[in-house]
Write an enzyme that holds these catalytic residues in place. Sequence first.
Site, PDB file in Angstrom:
ATOM      1  N   HIS A  88       0.879  -1.233  -0.075  1.00  0.00           N
ATOM      2  CA  HIS A  88      -0.106  -0.052   0.141  1.00  0.00           C
ATOM      3  C   HIS A  88       0.787   1.216  -0.132  1.00  0.00           C
ATOM      4  CE1 HIS A  88      -3.785  -2.009   1.676  1.00  0.00           C
ATOM      5  NE2 HIS A  88      -3.401  -2.798   0.859  1.00  0.00           N
ATOM      6  N   ASP A 143      -4.822  -7.614  -5.181  1.00  0.00           N
ATOM      7  CA  ASP A 143      -4.514  -6.586  -4.276  1.00  0.00           C
ATOM      8  C   ASP A 143      -3.627  -5.661  -4.913  1.00  0.00           C
ATOM      9  OD1 ASP A 143      -2.104  -7.711  -4.059  1.00  0.00           O
ATOM     10  OD2 ASP A 143      -2.598  -9.140  -2.204  1.00  0.00           O
TER      11      ASP A 143
HETATM   12  O1  T3D Z   1       2.276 -10.877   0.888  1.00  0.00           O
HETATM   13  C1  T3D Z   1       1.303 -10.299   0.845  1.00  0.00           C
HETATM   14  O2  T3D Z   1       1.055  -9.278   1.496  1.00  0.00           O
HETATM   15  C2  T3D Z   1       0.152 -10.973  -0.302  1.00  0.00           C
HETATM   16  C3  T3D Z   1       0.585 -10.175  -1.233  1.00  0.00           C
HETATM   17  C4  T3D Z   1       0.426 -10.882  -2.638  1.00  0.00           C
HETATM   18  C5  T3D Z   1       0.727 -10.518  -3.844  1.00  0.00           C
HETATM   19  C6  T3D Z   1       0.806 -11.418  -4.948  1.00  0.00           C
HETATM   20  O3  T3D Z   1       1.567 -11.020  -5.706  1.00  0.00           O
HETATM   21  S1  T3D Z   1      -0.031 -12.968  -4.736  1.00  0.00           S
HETATM   22  C7  T3D Z   1       0.396 -13.586  -6.289  1.00  0.00           C
HETATM   23  C8  T3D Z   1       2.073 -14.020  -6.417  1.00  0.00           C
HETATM   24  N1  T3D Z   1       2.472 -14.389  -7.664  1.00  0.00           N
HETATM   25  C9  T3D Z   1       2.257 -15.533  -8.195  1.00  0.00           C
HETATM   26  O4  T3D Z   1       1.390 -16.379  -7.751  1.00  0.00           O
HETATM   27  C10 T3D Z   1       2.977 -15.927  -9.624  1.00  0.00           C
HETATM   28  C11 T3D Z   1       3.800 -17.075  -9.195  1.00  0.00           C
HETATM   29  N2  T3D Z   1       4.550 -17.235 -10.518  1.00  0.00           N
HETATM   30  C12 T3D Z   1       4.400 -17.995 -11.801  1.00  0.00           C
HETATM   31  O5  T3D Z   1       2.903 -18.398 -11.640  1.00  0.00           O
HETATM   32  C13 T3D Z   1       5.217 -18.057 -12.901  1.00  0.00           C
HETATM   33  O6  T3D Z   1       6.298 -18.049 -12.393  1.00  0.00           O
HETATM   34  C14 T3D Z   1       4.893 -17.073 -13.910  1.00  0.00           C
HETATM   35  C15 T3D Z   1       3.482 -17.354 -14.549  1.00  0.00           C
HETATM   36  C16 T3D Z   1       4.801 -15.748 -13.552  1.00  0.00           C
HETATM   37  C17 T3D Z   1       5.955 -17.150 -14.742  1.00  0.00           C
HETATM   38  O7  T3D Z   1       6.012 -18.575 -15.509  1.00  0.00           O
HETATM   39  P1  T3D Z   1       7.233 -19.058 -16.250  1.00  0.00           P
HETATM   40  O8  T3D Z   1       7.353 -20.395 -16.578  1.00  0.00           O
HETATM   41  O9  T3D Z   1       7.648 -18.011 -17.359  1.00  0.00           O
HETATM   42  O10 T3D Z   1       8.500 -18.825 -15.088  1.00  0.00           O
HETATM   43  P2  T3D Z   1       8.789 -19.968 -13.792  1.00  0.00           P
HETATM   44  O11 T3D Z   1       9.634 -21.079 -14.104  1.00  0.00           O
HETATM   45  O12 T3D Z   1       7.564 -20.178 -13.077  1.00  0.00           O
HETATM   46  O13 T3D Z   1       9.601 -18.835 -12.832  1.00  0.00           O
HETATM   47  C18 T3D Z   1      10.987 -18.660 -13.101  1.00  0.00           C
HETATM   48  C19 T3D Z   1      11.643 -18.834 -11.793  1.00  0.00           C
HETATM   49  O14 T3D Z   1      11.197 -17.738 -10.830  1.00  0.00           O
HETATM   50  C20 T3D Z   1      11.522 -20.238 -10.891  1.00  0.00           C
HETATM   51  O15 T3D Z   1      12.400 -20.464 -10.243  1.00  0.00           O
HETATM   52  P3  T3D Z   1      13.492 -21.553 -10.524  1.00  0.00           P
HETATM   53  O16 T3D Z   1      12.665 -22.737 -10.528  1.00  0.00           O
HETATM   54  O17 T3D Z   1      14.238 -21.196 -11.775  1.00  0.00           O
HETATM   55  O18 T3D Z   1      14.420 -21.759  -9.358  1.00  0.00           O
HETATM   56  C21 T3D Z   1      10.194 -19.789 -10.202  1.00  0.00           C
HETATM   57  O19 T3D Z   1      10.096 -20.567  -8.814  1.00  0.00           O
HETATM   58  C22 T3D Z   1      10.512 -18.435  -9.701  1.00  0.00           C
HETATM   59  N3  T3D Z   1       9.284 -17.377  -9.346  1.00  0.00           N
HETATM   60  C23 T3D Z   1       8.392 -16.987 -10.235  1.00  0.00           C
HETATM   61  N4  T3D Z   1       7.437 -16.495  -9.464  1.00  0.00           N
HETATM   62  C24 T3D Z   1       7.792 -16.446  -8.206  1.00  0.00           C
HETATM   63  C25 T3D Z   1       8.986 -17.285  -8.028  1.00  0.00           C
HETATM   64  N5  T3D Z   1       9.502 -17.283  -6.840  1.00  0.00           N
HETATM   65  C26 T3D Z   1       9.058 -16.695  -5.818  1.00  0.00           C
HETATM   66  N6  T3D Z   1       7.855 -16.210  -5.849  1.00  0.00           N
HETATM   67  C27 T3D Z   1       7.297 -15.825  -7.156  1.00  0.00           C
HETATM   68  N7  T3D Z   1       5.929 -15.050  -7.114  1.00  0.00           N
END
Ligand code: T3D
Length: 261
Positions: A88, A143
Amino acid sequence: MAYETIIYEVGDGVGTITLNRPGKLNAFNDLMIDETTDAFKSAGRDAAVRCVVITGAGRGFSSGQDLGDFQERGEGISIGEHLRHGYHRLIRQMVSLEKPVVGAINGIAAGAGCGVALAADIRIAADSASFMLAFSRIGLIPDSGINWFLPRLIGYARAYEMAITADRVPAGKALEWGMVNQVVPADQLPEISAAWARRFAGGPTLAYGLTKRAMNRSWDSTLDEALEYEAHIQGIAARSHDNREGISAFLEKRDAQFTGR
Ligand code: T3D
Protein backbone atom coordinates in the site's frame (compact mmCIF):
# COMPACT_ATOMS: atom_id res chain seq x y z
CA MET A 1 20.40 4.61 0.47
CA ALA A 2 22.33 1.78 -1.22
CA TYR A 3 19.92 -0.71 -2.72
CA GLU A 4 20.26 -4.50 -2.88
CA THR A 5 17.17 -5.57 -4.81
CA ILE A 6 16.70 -2.71 -7.24
CA ILE A 7 18.92 -0.46 -9.34
CA TYR A 8 18.11 3.25 -9.22
CA GLU A 9 19.79 5.54 -11.72
CA VAL A 10 19.25 9.22 -12.52
CA GLY A 11 20.17 10.86 -15.83
CA ASP A 12 18.67 13.23 -18.42
CA GLY A 13 15.98 14.27 -15.91
CA VAL A 14 14.76 10.67 -15.58
CA GLY A 15 14.94 8.38 -12.54
CA THR A 16 15.01 4.74 -13.66
CA ILE A 17 14.08 2.00 -11.20
CA THR A 18 15.00 -1.53 -12.28
CA LEU A 19 13.51 -4.35 -10.19
CA ASN A 20 16.47 -6.65 -9.87
CA ARG A 21 15.75 -10.18 -8.68
CA PRO A 22 15.76 -11.75 -12.16
CA GLY A 23 16.24 -15.32 -10.90
CA LYS A 24 12.71 -15.08 -9.42
CA LEU A 25 11.27 -12.94 -12.23
CA ASN A 26 11.66 -9.97 -9.86
CA ALA A 27 9.28 -11.33 -7.22
CA PHE A 28 8.85 -8.83 -4.39
CA ASN A 29 10.38 -9.64 -1.03
CA ASP A 30 9.98 -7.16 1.84
CA LEU A 31 13.27 -5.47 1.07
CA MET A 32 12.35 -4.94 -2.57
CA ILE A 33 9.00 -3.41 -1.59
CA ASP A 34 10.79 -1.02 0.81
CA GLU A 35 13.57 -0.15 -1.61
CA THR A 36 11.18 0.52 -4.50
CA THR A 37 9.05 2.73 -2.25
CA ASP A 38 12.18 4.57 -1.11
CA ALA A 39 13.36 5.13 -4.70
CA PHE A 40 9.98 6.68 -5.63
CA LYS A 41 10.23 8.86 -2.52
CA SER A 42 13.73 10.03 -3.56
CA ALA A 43 12.49 10.75 -7.07
CA GLY A 44 9.74 12.92 -5.57
CA ARG A 45 12.23 14.94 -3.51
CA ASP A 46 14.80 15.33 -6.28
CA ALA A 47 14.12 18.35 -8.52
CA ALA A 48 16.54 16.89 -11.07
CA VAL A 49 14.11 13.99 -11.61
CA ARG A 50 11.12 15.01 -13.72
CA CYS A 51 9.92 11.56 -14.82
CA VAL A 52 10.36 8.04 -13.42
CA VAL A 53 10.63 4.78 -15.37
CA ILE A 54 10.05 1.43 -13.66
CA THR A 55 11.13 -1.77 -15.39
CA GLY A 56 12.44 -5.24 -14.59
CA ALA A 57 15.81 -6.94 -15.07
CA GLY A 58 15.85 -10.14 -17.12
CA ARG A 59 12.80 -11.71 -18.76
CA GLY A 60 10.11 -10.64 -16.29
CA PHE A 61 8.72 -7.33 -15.07
CA SER A 62 7.66 -8.82 -11.73
CA SER A 63 6.01 -12.07 -10.70
CA GLY A 64 4.43 -10.44 -7.62
CA GLN A 65 4.86 -11.47 -4.03
CA ASP A 66 7.78 -13.84 -3.40
CA LEU A 67 5.84 -16.98 -2.55
CA GLY A 68 8.80 -18.55 -0.73
CA ASP A 69 8.80 -15.60 1.67
CA PHE A 70 5.02 -15.75 1.88
CA GLN A 71 5.15 -19.36 3.00
CA GLU A 72 7.98 -18.78 5.47
CA ARG A 73 6.11 -15.88 7.03
CA GLY A 74 3.43 -18.34 8.16
CA GLU A 75 0.85 -17.08 10.61
CA GLY A 76 3.32 -14.70 12.25
CA ILE A 77 2.08 -11.61 10.48
CA SER A 78 -1.39 -10.99 9.10
CA ILE A 79 -1.62 -10.56 5.35
CA GLY A 80 -3.67 -7.39 5.85
CA GLU A 81 -0.86 -5.84 7.91
CA HIS A 82 1.71 -6.98 5.35
CA LEU A 83 -0.27 -5.26 2.58
CA ARG A 84 -0.83 -2.09 4.63
CA HIS A 85 2.82 -1.71 5.58
CA GLY A 86 4.26 -2.85 2.25
CA TYR A 87 2.44 -2.73 -1.07
CA HIS A 88 0.00 0.00 0.00
CA ARG A 89 2.85 2.38 0.79
CA LEU A 90 4.45 1.61 -2.57
CA ILE A 91 1.27 2.06 -4.60
CA ARG A 92 0.38 5.30 -2.76
CA GLN A 93 3.89 6.61 -3.33
CA MET A 94 3.61 6.00 -7.09
CA VAL A 95 0.16 7.52 -7.43
CA SER A 96 0.89 10.56 -5.26
CA LEU A 97 4.21 11.29 -7.02
CA GLU A 98 3.46 14.45 -8.99
CA LYS A 99 5.68 13.45 -11.90
CA PRO A 100 4.85 11.03 -14.73
CA VAL A 101 5.66 7.37 -14.04
CA VAL A 102 6.35 5.25 -17.13
CA GLY A 103 6.12 1.48 -16.74
CA ALA A 104 8.46 -0.18 -19.23
CA ILE A 105 6.87 -3.63 -19.06
CA ASN A 106 9.60 -5.95 -20.29
CA GLY A 107 7.99 -9.30 -19.48
CA ILE A 108 5.32 -10.88 -17.34
CA ALA A 109 3.65 -8.67 -14.74
CA ALA A 110 1.87 -11.07 -12.38
CA GLY A 111 0.10 -10.66 -9.02
CA ALA A 112 1.32 -7.61 -7.15
CA GLY A 113 3.73 -7.07 -10.05
CA CYS A 114 0.67 -6.38 -12.19
CA GLY A 115 -0.57 -3.97 -9.49
CA VAL A 116 2.72 -2.05 -9.63
CA ALA A 117 2.54 -1.94 -13.44
CA LEU A 118 -1.02 -0.59 -13.25
CA ALA A 119 0.02 2.11 -10.77
CA ALA A 120 2.28 3.62 -13.46
CA ASP A 121 0.72 6.46 -15.46
CA ILE A 122 1.82 5.28 -18.90
CA ARG A 123 2.70 1.68 -19.85
CA ILE A 124 4.94 0.77 -22.77
CA ALA A 125 5.01 -3.00 -23.19
CA ALA A 126 7.44 -5.28 -24.99
CA ASP A 127 5.64 -7.50 -27.51
CA SER A 128 6.76 -10.44 -25.33
CA ALA A 129 5.17 -8.99 -22.15
CA SER A 130 1.97 -10.19 -20.54
CA PHE A 131 -0.27 -9.41 -17.57
CA MET A 132 -1.68 -12.01 -15.24
CA LEU A 133 -3.78 -11.83 -12.09
CA ALA A 134 -2.16 -14.91 -10.61
CA PHE A 135 -3.96 -14.53 -7.27
CA SER A 136 -6.87 -16.91 -7.78
CA ARG A 137 -4.41 -19.71 -8.65
CA ILE A 138 -3.33 -19.58 -5.03
CA GLY A 139 -6.76 -18.85 -3.59
CA LEU A 140 -6.27 -15.11 -3.08
CA ILE A 141 -8.02 -12.04 -4.41
CA PRO A 142 -6.31 -9.30 -6.46
CA ASP A 143 -4.61 -6.70 -4.25
CA SER A 144 -2.10 -3.86 -4.53
CA GLY A 145 -4.82 -1.59 -5.92
CA ILE A 146 -5.76 -3.85 -8.82
CA ASN A 147 -9.47 -3.87 -7.90
CA TRP A 148 -9.36 -0.06 -8.17
CA PHE A 149 -7.17 0.38 -11.25
CA LEU A 150 -8.23 -2.43 -13.52
CA PRO A 151 -12.03 -2.05 -13.86
CA ARG A 152 -11.42 1.66 -14.47
CA LEU A 153 -8.95 0.89 -17.25
CA ILE A 154 -10.59 -2.02 -19.05
CA GLY A 155 -14.11 -2.30 -17.58
CA TYR A 156 -15.56 -4.69 -15.04
CA ALA A 157 -16.20 -7.72 -17.27
CA ARG A 158 -12.64 -7.93 -18.58
CA ALA A 159 -11.13 -7.17 -15.18
CA TYR A 160 -13.24 -9.83 -13.49
CA GLU A 161 -12.43 -12.31 -16.26
CA MET A 162 -8.72 -11.68 -15.69
CA ALA A 163 -9.19 -12.16 -11.94
CA ILE A 164 -11.07 -15.42 -12.01
CA THR A 165 -9.34 -17.09 -14.96
CA ALA A 166 -5.81 -15.95 -13.98
CA ASP A 167 -5.03 -16.32 -17.70
CA ARG A 168 -2.14 -14.40 -19.19
CA VAL A 169 -3.20 -11.34 -21.21
CA PRO A 170 -0.55 -10.84 -23.88
CA ALA A 171 0.70 -7.34 -24.75
CA GLY A 172 -1.32 -7.12 -28.00
CA LYS A 173 -4.60 -7.83 -26.21
CA ALA A 174 -3.60 -5.49 -23.37
CA LEU A 175 -3.22 -2.73 -25.96
CA GLU A 176 -6.61 -3.53 -27.49
CA TRP A 177 -8.17 -3.48 -24.00
CA GLY A 178 -6.56 -0.14 -23.03
CA MET A 179 -4.15 -1.48 -20.41
CA VAL A 180 -1.05 -0.23 -22.21
CA ASN A 181 -0.26 2.83 -24.32
CA GLN A 182 2.08 1.18 -26.83
CA VAL A 183 3.52 -2.23 -27.69
CA VAL A 184 7.04 -2.29 -29.09
CA PRO A 185 9.53 -4.96 -30.19
CA ALA A 186 11.17 -6.34 -27.04
CA ASP A 187 14.69 -5.35 -28.08
CA GLN A 188 13.59 -1.73 -28.57
CA LEU A 189 11.74 -1.34 -25.26
CA PRO A 190 14.60 0.32 -23.29
CA GLU A 191 15.27 2.84 -26.05
CA ILE A 192 11.60 3.66 -26.77
CA SER A 193 10.56 3.94 -23.12
CA ALA A 194 13.60 6.14 -22.41
CA ALA A 195 12.56 8.39 -25.30
CA TRP A 196 9.05 8.77 -23.83
CA ALA A 197 10.60 9.53 -20.43
CA ARG A 198 13.03 12.13 -21.80
CA ARG A 199 10.15 13.81 -23.57
CA PHE A 200 8.19 14.03 -20.30
CA ALA A 201 11.30 15.16 -18.40
CA GLY A 202 11.59 18.12 -20.76
CA GLY A 203 7.96 19.14 -20.20
CA PRO A 204 6.11 21.35 -17.71
CA THR A 205 6.51 19.03 -14.73
CA LEU A 206 4.35 21.07 -12.37
CA ALA A 207 1.44 20.99 -14.85
CA TYR A 208 1.97 17.26 -15.46
CA GLY A 209 1.88 16.61 -11.71
CA LEU A 210 -1.23 18.73 -11.14
CA THR A 211 -2.96 16.95 -14.05
CA LYS A 212 -2.19 13.59 -12.45
CA ARG A 213 -3.62 14.84 -9.16
CA ALA A 214 -6.79 16.21 -10.79
CA MET A 215 -7.44 13.05 -12.83
CA ASN A 216 -6.93 10.72 -9.88
CA ARG A 217 -9.17 12.87 -7.72
CA SER A 218 -11.89 12.98 -10.38
CA TRP A 219 -12.82 9.32 -9.79
CA ASP A 220 -14.45 10.28 -6.50
CA SER A 221 -15.90 13.62 -7.64
CA THR A 222 -19.11 14.93 -9.10
CA LEU A 223 -18.72 17.03 -12.26
CA ASP A 224 -19.27 20.20 -10.22
CA GLU A 225 -16.54 19.20 -7.77
CA ALA A 226 -14.15 18.34 -10.61
CA LEU A 227 -14.80 21.67 -12.35
CA GLU A 228 -14.18 23.56 -9.11
CA TYR A 229 -10.96 21.63 -8.44
CA GLU A 230 -9.72 22.35 -11.98
CA ALA A 231 -10.32 26.06 -11.41
CA HIS A 232 -8.38 25.88 -8.13
CA ILE A 233 -5.32 24.06 -9.43
CA GLN A 234 -5.27 25.85 -12.77
CA GLY A 235 -4.58 28.90 -10.60
CA ILE A 236 -1.46 27.13 -9.32
CA ALA A 237 -0.34 26.12 -12.84
CA ALA A 238 -0.93 29.66 -14.10
CA ARG A 239 1.53 31.03 -11.55
CA SER A 240 4.34 28.78 -12.84
CA HIS A 241 7.43 29.77 -14.77
CA ASP A 242 6.48 27.14 -17.36
CA ASN A 243 3.14 28.79 -18.05
CA ARG A 244 4.84 32.15 -18.69
CA GLU A 245 7.52 30.45 -20.79
CA GLY A 246 4.96 28.43 -22.81
CA ILE A 247 2.96 31.54 -23.71
CA SER A 248 6.08 33.57 -24.59
CA ALA A 249 7.44 30.73 -26.72
CA PHE A 250 4.14 30.47 -28.60
CA LEU A 251 3.99 34.20 -29.29
CA GLU A 252 7.69 34.31 -30.27
CA LYS A 253 7.25 31.24 -32.52
CA ARG A 254 10.00 29.20 -30.83
CA ASP A 255 10.19 25.96 -28.80
CA ALA A 256 9.42 26.40 -25.11
CA GLN A 257 12.24 25.74 -22.64
CA PHE A 258 10.36 24.23 -19.71
CA THR A 259 12.17 23.96 -16.39
CA GLY A 260 9.48 22.09 -14.48
CA ARG A 261 8.79 25.06 -12.18
O1 T3D B 1 2.14 -11.01 0.97
C1 T3D B 1 1.17 -10.32 0.85
O2 T3D B 1 1.06 -9.23 1.39
C2 T3D B 1 0.12 -10.78 -0.09
C3 T3D B 1 0.37 -10.23 -1.40
C4 T3D B 1 0.17 -10.97 -2.48
C5 T3D B 1 0.48 -10.38 -3.77
C6 T3D B 1 0.76 -11.38 -4.85
O3 T3D B 1 1.50 -10.99 -5.72
S1 T3D B 1 0.07 -12.93 -4.81
C7 T3D B 1 0.59 -13.61 -6.38
C8 T3D B 1 2.02 -14.09 -6.32
N1 T3D B 1 2.53 -14.47 -7.61
C9 T3D B 1 2.21 -15.61 -8.22
O4 T3D B 1 1.40 -16.38 -7.77
C10 T3D B 1 2.94 -15.91 -9.53
C11 T3D B 1 3.87 -17.09 -9.34
N2 T3D B 1 4.64 -17.30 -10.54
C12 T3D B 1 4.13 -17.93 -11.61
O5 T3D B 1 2.98 -18.32 -11.66
C13 T3D B 1 5.05 -18.11 -12.77
O6 T3D B 1 6.37 -18.00 -12.31
C14 T3D B 1 4.83 -17.08 -13.90
C15 T3D B 1 3.49 -17.39 -14.59
C16 T3D B 1 4.84 -15.64 -13.36
C17 T3D B 1 5.96 -17.21 -14.94
O7 T3D B 1 6.07 -18.54 -15.36
P1 T3D B 1 7.38 -19.04 -16.14
O8 T3D B 1 7.12 -20.47 -16.53
O9 T3D B 1 7.71 -18.06 -17.19
O10 T3D B 1 8.59 -18.95 -15.08
P2 T3D B 1 8.86 -19.94 -13.85
O11 T3D B 1 9.74 -21.03 -14.29
O12 T3D B 1 7.61 -20.28 -13.15
O13 T3D B 1 9.69 -18.93 -12.87
C18 T3D B 1 11.08 -18.72 -13.04
C19 T3D B 1 11.71 -18.77 -11.67
O14 T3D B 1 11.15 -17.73 -10.86
C20 T3D B 1 11.40 -20.08 -10.94
O15 T3D B 1 12.48 -20.37 -10.10
P3 T3D B 1 13.51 -21.59 -10.49
O16 T3D B 1 12.68 -22.82 -10.61
O17 T3D B 1 14.13 -21.16 -11.79
O18 T3D B 1 14.49 -21.60 -9.34
C21 T3D B 1 10.21 -19.70 -10.07
O19 T3D B 1 10.07 -20.51 -8.91
C22 T3D B 1 10.59 -18.30 -9.67
N3 T3D B 1 9.39 -17.50 -9.34
C23 T3D B 1 8.48 -17.04 -10.21
N4 T3D B 1 7.53 -16.38 -9.54
C24 T3D B 1 7.87 -16.42 -8.24
C25 T3D B 1 9.06 -17.14 -8.10
N5 T3D B 1 9.61 -17.36 -6.91
C26 T3D B 1 8.98 -16.85 -5.81
N6 T3D B 1 7.84 -16.13 -5.89
C27 T3D B 1 7.26 -15.90 -7.07
N7 T3D B 1 6.14 -15.15 -7.13
